[in-house]
Design a protein around this motif. Structure first.
Motif, short mmCIF file in Angstrom:
data_model
loop_
_atom_site.label_atom_id
_atom_site.label_comp_id
_atom_site.label_asym_id
_atom_site.label_seq_id
_atom_site.Cartn_x
_atom_site.Cartn_y
_atom_site.Cartn_z
N ARG A 120 0.83 -1.22 0.00
CA ARG A 120 0.00 0.00 0.00
C ARG A 120 0.86 1.26 0.00
O ARG A 120 0.68 2.16 0.83
N MET A 121 1.81 1.30 -0.95
CA MET A 121 2.69 2.46 -1.05
C MET A 121 1.91 3.69 -1.45
O MET A 121 1.07 3.64 -2.34
N ASN A 122 2.21 4.77 -0.76
CA ASN A 122 1.61 6.05 -1.12
C ASN A 122 2.26 6.57 -2.39
O ASN A 122 3.46 6.39 -2.61
N PRO A 123 1.49 7.25 -3.23
CA PRO A 123 2.06 7.77 -4.48
C PRO A 123 3.11 8.83 -4.22
O PRO A 123 3.09 9.52 -3.19
N GLU A 124 4.01 8.97 -5.18
CA GLU A 124 4.98 10.05 -5.12
C GLU A 124 4.24 11.35 -5.46
O GLU A 124 3.32 11.35 -6.28
#
Length: 185
Positions: A172-176
């Motif tokens: 669940r990586m947050n967007p750049e």
């Protein structure tokens, strides 16, 4: 933004991790969330960097061909994170049109924005995603346009970015902040 399942590593970084980041990030640019997440396992970070660099910087594919397969693969896997990073960092500088970028995420191989050659790449990404193999007819089209080395790279790009998509989605990586969002369907 959601809470990542594996929090990206925050500075200060170990010398080993900082050295890895220095190899992949432009001077003065902070490392991406995906690299900071992989940095929780420095050996994996090094291995991912090695294959990623081989595919992105040292391969024999035309960058446009690589990016079509990469974007389509990430889109089919639902990896808005990686798709958005590559749209901003690669597709835009390569001159992809807005319609082509959107079509990687929400179009089909028959979309009128694609050339016949591009359609083969979209079909490749779709067949590999859907069936984990390539039909004989598509293989013939690939062999007519790309060398054996390039065919291996195309399949490897699709496979590698499946793995990257698994990481970005499962963690669940947050967007750049700079990355473009998926287009609306």
């Amino acid at each position: 933004m959601s809470v990542p399942r594996i929090a990206p590593l925050d500075p200060p970084y170990s010398a080993e991790v900082q050295q890895a980041f220095d190899k992949i990030m432009p001077p003065g640019q902070p490392p991406l969330n995906i690299f900071r997440t992989y940095a929780r396992h420095p050996l994996m970070l090094k291995r991912v960097m090695t294959l990623g660099a081989a595919l992105l910087s040292h391969g024999t594919l035309a960058p446009r061909d690589r990016e079509i397969v990469l974007h389509r693969t990430c889109a089919r896997c639902g990896s808005a994170y990686e798709w958005g990073v590559h749209v901003t960092a690669f597709a835009r500088p390569l001159g992809f049109s807005d319609a082509e970028i959107d079509a990687t995420a929400v179009g089909t191989a028959d979309d009128p924005v694609w050339s016949d050659r591009d359609r083969v790449l979209i079909r490749l990404a779709d067949e590999l995603h859907d069936t984990s193999t390539i039909t004989d007819g598509l293989w013939e089209s690939l062999a007519a346009e790309w060398t054996v080395e390039q065919q291996i790279e195309l399949i490897s790009v699709a496979g590698f970015y499946h793995a990257i998509s698994y990481m970005t989605n499962a963690c669940r990586m947050n967007p750049e902040a700079f990355a473009e969002p998926f287009p609306a369907n």
